[in-house]
Enzyme design. Structure first.
Site, PDB file in Angstrom:
ATOM      1  N   HIS A  14       0.854  -1.190   0.000  1.00 24.83           N
ATOM      2  CA  HIS A  14       0.000   0.000   0.000  1.00 24.83           C
ATOM      3  C   HIS A  14       0.886   1.235   0.000  1.00 24.83           C
ATOM      4  CE1 HIS A  14      -3.837   2.046   1.813  1.00 24.83           C
ATOM      5  NE2 HIS A  14      -3.187   2.850   0.972  1.00 24.83           N
ATOM      6  N   HIS A  16       1.375   4.681  -2.686  1.00 22.20           N
ATOM      7  CA  HIS A  16       1.014   5.371  -3.933  1.00 22.20           C
ATOM      8  C   HIS A  16       2.270   6.040  -4.468  1.00 22.20           C
ATOM      9  CE1 HIS A  16      -3.325   5.003  -2.910  1.00 22.20           C
ATOM     10  NE2 HIS A  16      -2.849   5.045  -1.687  1.00 22.20           N
ATOM     11  N   HIS A 202      -9.445   0.572  -1.420  1.00 21.33           N
ATOM     12  CA  HIS A 202      -9.393   1.267  -0.136  1.00 21.33           C
ATOM     13  C   HIS A 202     -10.779   1.150   0.504  1.00 21.33           C
ATOM     14  CE1 HIS A 202      -5.665   2.846  -1.585  1.00 21.33           C
ATOM     15  NE2 HIS A 202      -5.545   3.764  -0.661  1.00 21.33           N
ATOM     16  N   GLU A 205     -11.310   3.130   6.006  1.00 21.56           N
ATOM     17  CA  GLU A 205     -10.407   4.150   6.561  1.00 21.56           C
ATOM     18  C   GLU A 205     -11.310   5.259   7.117  1.00 21.56           C
ATOM     19  OE1 GLU A 205      -8.263   6.440   3.654  1.00 21.56           O
ATOM     20  OE2 GLU A 205      -6.782   7.181   5.090  1.00 21.56           O
ATOM     21  N   ASP A 283       1.784   4.096   2.610  1.00 23.31           N
ATOM     22  CA  ASP A 283       0.708   4.874   1.973  1.00 23.31           C
ATOM     23  C   ASP A 283       1.262   6.005   1.104  1.00 23.31           C
ATOM     24  OD1 ASP A 283      -1.868   5.471   1.270  1.00 23.31           O
ATOM     25  OD2 ASP A 283      -2.544   6.124   3.247  1.00 23.31           O
ATOM     26  N   ASP A 284       1.477   7.184   1.672  1.00 23.31           N
ATOM     27  CA  ASP A 284       2.030   8.326   0.929  1.00 23.31           C
ATOM     28  C   ASP A 284       3.204   8.885   1.729  1.00 23.31           C
ATOM     29  OD1 ASP A 284      -0.108   8.732  -1.287  1.00 23.31           O
ATOM     30  OD2 ASP A 284      -1.259   8.556   0.560  1.00 23.31           O
TER      31      ASP A 284
HETATM   32 ZN   LIG Z   1      -3.812   4.728   0.208  1.00 18.46          ZN
END
Ligand SMILES: [Zn+2]
Length: 346
Positions: A14, A16, A202, A205, A283-284
């Site tokens: 996961h 991006h 996703h 969340e 994630d980011d």
């Molecule tokens: Zn994500």
């Protein structure tokens, strides 16, 4: 313990690629491509880091994220972006990465999907040659755009699925206003066209646990990205454990986007004890202040897992990966060797 966590053969599911755009590279690419960033955007890499420390919520982050993406124009830009991530992941002991990208965020700016995929694919191959790591590209659809736009994107990506350059489909961006059922047609189309392709989304969340179960029921996903809210349904947790549906959790991201106040509030021990498979991911990372190893270390400081509990987490990540059995067996053997080494030491 940090060395043990670094040496464990970690898999990331996961992340991006657009979210690995460090402020330093962002400003470098803006200069290289003669792009003037909007007035409301921070003026320097340092100001960016400061602003990124204070996101109000998911939407505030996304507003910055889409401006950041605007500096990516040419194949080389996408290549440089992905190589920076693969280099960092390798130094963190991440040996297999399944990376997301958002073609719609680029196509709507007038960049061909071919340019995006060519740059990312070249970086995947280069990372494999240079570091021996394995990598897979997963295309995501932006859920704030209509499903018809998603269908168009799927059609334009067909050649890449055919050639095995793209390995999966995900669904990202603002979750709550855009529930899974909106994208049923997109997922069913891809599943019928390419039954071997991995499906994920996703869910859970921002949205509640029904977003998770609806993604499984309607989109036929075999993995869930985030899935934190699954903790609120014992029935769902039992289903995730039974079906071995892995949650790709992102602890530091959850804190930055105010899903929880502290990593200690995440249901990580609950999932571990209930055999809900999960992996830990960044994630980011350029926006949330930490790559995969930072996430592992932070989780360790909060939960103090034993060597064998860490083994269970890492093995779940390997087994939940979309690499072939040979690669899985290599990674499992390596996990066993690292655990044996550190069992004597810690
Ligand atoms: Zn994500």
């Amino acid at each position: 313990m940090t060395e043990f966590l670094r040496e464990l053969p970690k898999c990331e599911h996961h992340v991006h690629l657009e979210g690995t755009l460090e402020p330093s590279l962002l400003f470098q690419l803006a200069k290289r491509n003669n792009i003037t960033l909007p007035a409301q955007f921070p003026e320097s890499p340092e100001a960016c880091i400061e602003r990124y420390n204070n996101f109000a919520d998911l939407q505030d982050f996304l507003d910055h994220y889409y401006i950041g993406m605007s500096v990516l124009l040419h194949e080389n830009d996408f290549y440089d972006l992905a190589m920076e991530y693969f280099t960092k992941a390798h130094s963190d002991g991440c040996l297999h990465s399944e990376v997301f990208f958002d073609p719609q965020g680029h196509v709507e700016r007038g960049i061909d999907i071919e340019t995006v995929v060519a740059g990312f694919d070249r970086a995947c191959k280069q990372a494999n040659n240079q570091f021996g790591t394995t990598n897979k590209l997963i295309m995501c659809l932006l859920r704030h755009l209509p499903a018809e736009a998603g269908m168009q994107t799927l059609h334009s990506a067909k050649p890449f699925y055919e050639k095995g350059i793209i390995h999966g489909l995900g669904l990202d961006s603002a979750e709550k206003p855009f529930p899974p059922h909106l994208f049923e047609e997109c997922y069913l189309f891809l599943k019928e066209s390419f039954p071997q392709v991995g499906l994920t989304a996703h869910a859970g969340e921002e949205g509640d646990h029904t977003y998770v179960s609806n993604s499984m029921d309607l989109l036929k996903v075999t993995r869930i990205d985030h899935g934190v809210q699954s903790q609120n349904s014992t029935e769902l947790m039992a289903r995730l454990a039974e079906s071995k549906t892995m949650l790709s959790m992102c602890p530091l991201s959850n804190v930055k986007l105010q899903v929880v106040k502290d990593v200690s509030e995440l249901p990580i021990r609950t999932f571990l004890e209930n055999d809900v498979p999960f992996s830990l991911n960044s994630d980011d990372p350029a926006y949330f202040g930490g790559y995969i190893l930072d996430n592992y270390v932070t989780v360790h400081t909060r939960f103090g897992f034993t060597v064998d509990e860490w083994k269970k987490i890492v093995v779940a990540g390997i087994n939940g990966s979309w690499c072939d059995e040979t690669r899985k067996n290599q990674l499992l053997a390596q996990a066993e060797a690292v655990v044996e080494k550190y069992r004597q030491l810690i």
